[in-house]
Design a protein around this motif. Structure first.
Motif, PDB file in Angstrom:
ATOM      1  N   ILE A  28     -65.820  82.813 -13.354  1.00  0.00           N
ATOM      2  CA  ILE A  28     -64.587  82.039 -13.157  1.00  0.00           C
ATOM      3  C   ILE A  28     -64.970  80.571 -13.241  1.00  0.00           C
ATOM      4  O   ILE A  28     -65.750  80.077 -12.425  1.00  0.00           O
ATOM      5  N   GLY A  29     -64.429  79.871 -14.262  1.00  0.00           N
ATOM      6  CA  GLY A  29     -64.835  78.497 -14.515  1.00  0.00           C
ATOM      7  C   GLY A  29     -63.689  77.514 -14.488  1.00  0.00           C
ATOM      8  O   GLY A  29     -62.581  77.817 -14.001  1.00  0.00           O
ATOM      9  N   PRO A  30     -63.926  76.314 -15.037  1.00  0.00           N
ATOM     10  CA  PRO A  30     -62.908  75.251 -15.015  1.00  0.00           C
ATOM     11  C   PRO A  30     -61.597  75.650 -15.685  1.00  0.00           C
ATOM     12  O   PRO A  30     -60.539  75.134 -15.309  1.00  0.00           O
ATOM     13  N   LYS A  31     -61.653  76.536 -16.685  1.00  0.00           N
ATOM     14  CA  LYS A  31     -60.414  76.928 -17.361  1.00  0.00           C
ATOM     15  C   LYS A  31     -59.444  77.594 -16.387  1.00  0.00           C
ATOM     16  O   LYS A  31     -58.227  77.443 -16.494  1.00  0.00           O
ATOM     17  N   PHE A  32     -59.962  78.348 -15.434  1.00  0.00           N
ATOM     18  CA  PHE A  32     -59.125  79.014 -14.434  1.00  0.00           C
ATOM     19  C   PHE A  32     -58.339  77.993 -13.604  1.00  0.00           C
ATOM     20  O   PHE A  32     -57.195  78.221 -13.222  1.00  0.00           O
ATOM     21  N   TYR A  33     -58.974  76.825 -13.340  1.00  0.00           N
ATOM     22  CA  TYR A  33     -58.319  75.790 -12.549  1.00  0.00           C
ATOM     23  C   TYR A  33     -57.275  75.010 -13.351  1.00  0.00           C
ATOM     24  O   TYR A  33     -56.395  74.379 -12.769  1.00  0.00           O
ATOM     25  N   GLY A  34     -57.388  75.041 -14.671  1.00  0.00           N
ATOM     26  CA  GLY A  34     -56.458  74.281 -15.499  1.00  0.00           C
ATOM     27  C   GLY A  34     -56.798  72.813 -15.570  1.00  0.00           C
ATOM     28  O   GLY A  34     -55.901  71.978 -15.759  1.00  0.00           O
ATOM     29  N   TRP A  35     -58.088  72.482 -15.442  1.00  0.00           N
ATOM     30  CA  TRP A  35     -58.480  71.076 -15.546  1.00  0.00           C
ATOM     31  C   TRP A  35     -58.131  70.555 -16.937  1.00  0.00           C
ATOM     32  O   TRP A  35     -58.295  71.230 -17.942  1.00  0.00           O
ATOM     33  N   GLY A  36     -57.665  69.342 -16.985  1.00  0.00           N
ATOM     34  CA  GLY A  36     -57.208  68.772 -18.249  1.00  0.00           C
ATOM     35  C   GLY A  36     -55.709  68.909 -18.423  1.00  0.00           C
ATOM     36  O   GLY A  36     -55.101  68.210 -19.239  1.00  0.00           O
ATOM     37  N   ILE A  37     -55.112  69.823 -17.664  1.00  0.00           N
ATOM     38  CA  ILE A  37     -53.652  69.994 -17.706  1.00  0.00           C
ATOM     39  C   ILE A  37     -53.022  69.362 -16.477  1.00  0.00           C
ATOM     40  O   ILE A  37     -52.001  68.673 -16.576  1.00  0.00           O
ATOM     41  N   VAL A  38     -53.637  69.575 -15.310  1.00  0.00           N
ATOM     42  CA  VAL A  38     -53.138  68.997 -14.060  1.00  0.00           C
ATOM     43  C   VAL A  38     -54.298  68.351 -13.314  1.00  0.00           C
ATOM     44  O   VAL A  38     -55.468  68.684 -13.532  1.00  0.00           O
ATOM     45  N   LYS A  39     -53.956  67.442 -12.414  1.00  0.00           N
ATOM     46  CA  LYS A  39     -54.979  66.789 -11.605  1.00  0.00           C
ATOM     47  C   LYS A  39     -55.348  67.615 -10.380  1.00  0.00           C
ATOM     48  O   LYS A  39     -56.487  67.553  -9.898  1.00  0.00           O
ATOM     49  N   ILE A  40     -54.383  68.356  -9.862  1.00  0.00           N
ATOM     50  CA  ILE A  40     -54.620  69.183  -8.676  1.00  0.00           C
ATOM     51  C   ILE A  40     -54.353  70.634  -9.040  1.00  0.00           C
ATOM     52  O   ILE A  40     -53.229  70.989  -9.408  1.00  0.00           O
TER      53      ILE A  40
END
Length: 614
Positions: free
Chosen positions: A534-546
């Protein structure tokens, strides 16, 4: 020559001229005005031919509606055939009565202020008498329930609609208007939460957000005995009392089914025939009650839930005015094909009829059906040609089959569907066009959607899943037995109402980026294999700040291939309360969380968390 009403065709008439003459207050006698109109020559005193019967009849009706003095236009009756005059008089009386009802309705005060007084008492609350008549009728209907009886909002709303108790409003369905009534009564404390302080066992505050709460009627403000025994509108029959002559609604339990208790009231519109405790009605006693129910032919609501019978009594199919039929929680085995006689039926409830083995193949002829409640649905219980129920609003489950009448395209025109929908056997959808043909994206009222593939199917088509995109009003999404890359719409931030997602028994290389979903509160991942990291893509970095700004609960069971979990930002998961991990045997770490996050683990031998508490 005799003039027959059915063969007579009225010529064009100038009603505008009639209106103009009636408004002209020049003191001229009305009879002279009419004669001048016929001659079309004011001040002409030449003899007039007899007026056409249709013109005389039209003018006579107009004057009657304008409430002019009868002696002013009685001479017109000489030109109207007797049988036509008699018919119009009857129609005029009916119209006058309807107009009086409308005027009475508009003269009643608007229920804009809470009717409950600040201090409650054991007598009737005076605010009740200030309610409009249609709200009073809906509230009085609830007196057929015993104190402590609990109900869901939707169930009561459907009863009100079927009973004809809802005042129609332009731009709203009857169900929406009834739901508005319900919300008003909750705000005025006529309806209370059944478990305000002690919710049902196992329910959390989040569960209460996802599942509809139970309500109960507040009884302490009304003299129940007076309403149930003497009121003109409702009679509450607890055991073996007689139903009053003026009763319209009755609830019966633990009583012998005999002709006595039903005999006086042939105007009943509602009967709740329910089991109480261990009491159960036998098939013979229900069949023997046929003569009783034939005397209440105008019955609109019949509730036979929990009655314990195995077959539908024949007399039920003769109740041609029936709008709502509740057969839930019965060991009923078959439905008669003659159920299509109930052509006015709006609600058919077969919930938890586990012994049901077949459904009539002509059920689709019930064209007025709005709510079809069948759960669980076996393959042989799937109604065919369900797309012909163009007014259908409730369909808990649709099982896709390859035979005609059971394909997913049957959902195409059911745009009024609302609430919960589970679509099963999706492996039977062959192409992307078929999936798009269901037009789920147009069904704005669906708030809970389950997409289910069969477990024995090794593969699922990504394109088909992509074509099953629902409307952005969706609140709860569940995906079962899906074995491919997850469709992109699952994590689209445009789903601004989505609060719960569950993935169960799926196979995929990676999880969707759920982090940008703004209102997601609950995420459950159960037995999803193939995901190792489970990496950054799961968090949606680049789409939202939080990432996961609203997530309260994260639960993961049986992710057998998961090994590592990348660190998150300190601003991610700002309101997370708990993480539950179970049987993730290869997982070695968890990202650092706020100290207040409660972490629970079970059967995760390699796992050691950085922050939190077990």
């Amino acid at each position: 020559m005799e003039i027959r009403a059915e063969s007579y065709v009225s010529p064009p008439l100038s009603c505008e001229l009639f209106e103009e003459l009636l408004e002209d207050e020049d003191g001229m006698d009305l009879e002279l005005k009419i004669k001048y109109l016929w001659s079309l020559k004011k001040h002409s005193h030449s003899p007039l031919p007899p007026p056409p019967p249709s013109q005389a009849l039209t003018l006579w009706s107009l004057l009657l509606q304008r409430q002019r003095r009868a002696n002013e236009f009685l001479f017109l009756e000489n030109y109207i055939p007797a049988h036509m005059l008699c018919t119009v008089k009857r129609m005029s009386l009916v119209m006058a009565h309807l107009e009086n009802l409308v005027e009475e309705m508009h003269s009643l005060p608007s229920p804009s202020l809470p009717p409950f007084s600040s201090s409650s008492s054991s007598t009737e609350d005076p605010g009740y008498h200030l309610l409009p008549w249609y709200l009073r009728r809906c509230l009085e209907f609830c007196f057929i329930f015993t104190p402590g009886f609990t109900f869901y909002k939707k169930d009561l709303v459907l009863f009100w609609v079927a009973g004809g108790l809802v005042h129609p409003v332009a731009g709203r369905s009857l169900e929406e208007e009834a739901g508005h009534y319900f919300d008003l009564m909750v705000s005025w404390n006529y309806f209370l939460l059944a478990y305000p302080d002690h919710p049902e066992p196992g329910l959390t505050s989040l569960d209460l957000d996802l599942d509809p709460p139970l309500y109960k009627l507040r009884f302490d403000w009304i003299n129940i005995d007076r309403f149930t025994m003497d009121h003109e509108f409702v009679r509450h029959c607890l055991f073996d009392g007689l139903v009053s002559e003026k009763a319209r609604h009755a609830s019966v339990g633990n009583c012998s089914i005999s002709e006595g208790w039903l005999q006086p009231s042939r105007g009943l519109r509602t009967i709740f025939l329910r089991r109480r405790g261990t009491h159960c009605y036998s098939n013979s006693s229900l069949n023997g009650a046929g003569r009783l129910f034939l005397k209440v032919r105008y019955l609109r609501i019949l509730d036979l839930s929990h009655a314990g019978f195995k077959s539908l009594p024949d007399y039920v199919c003769d109740l041609l005015h029936l709008r709502s039929l509740n057969l839930s929680y019965n060991p009923i085995e078959t439905l008669s094909r003659s159920i299509i006689n109930l052509f006015r039926l709006q609600t058919l409830n077969l919930f938890r009829c586990h012994e049901l083995t077949s459904i009539p193949d002509n059920l689709y002829l019930l064209s007025n059906l709005r709510h079809l409640i069948i759960s669980p649905v076996k393959l042989n219980l799937m109604p065919t040609f369900i797309g012909r129920f163009t007014s259908l609003q409730t369909l808990l489950q649709f099982t896709v089959l390859r035979k005609e009448g059971c394909q997913i395209g049957e959902l195409r025109n059911l745009n009024d569907l609302c609430g919960e929908l589970s679509i099963e056997n999706l492996e039977n959808v062959a192409t992307l066009d078929e999936a798009k043909g269901a037009r789920l994206h147009l069904k704005t009222g669906i708030h809970k959607l389950s997409l289910v593939w069969s477990r024995n199917e090794p593969n699922a088509n990504f394109d088909i899943a992509q074509g099953l995109r629902p409307h952005c009003n969706l609140k709860v999404l569940k995906i079962f037995n899906y074995n491919s890359k997850f469709p992109s719409w699952v994590s689209n931030p445009s789903f601004t109402h989505l609060i719960s997602i569950t993935l169960t028994n799926c196979l995929s290389q990676e999880l969707p980026p759920f982090g940008p979903l703004p209102l997601l509160k609950s995420l459950q991942i159960v037995n999803v294999n193939g995901v190792k990291h489970i990496g950054p893509k799961f968090y949606g970095w680049g789409i939202v700040k939080i990432a996961f700004p609203s997530l309260l609960s994260l639960k993961i069971w049986h992710m057998n291939d998961l090994e590592t979990w990348a660190q998150c930002k300190s601003t991610d998961f700002p309101v997370l309360k708990e993480i539950y991990l179970s049987s993730c045997k290869k997982l070695k770490n968890l990202p650092k969380m706020r100290p207040l996050v409660k972490i629970k683990t079970f059967n995760c031998p390699k796992f050691s968390h950085v922050s939190g508490s077990n």
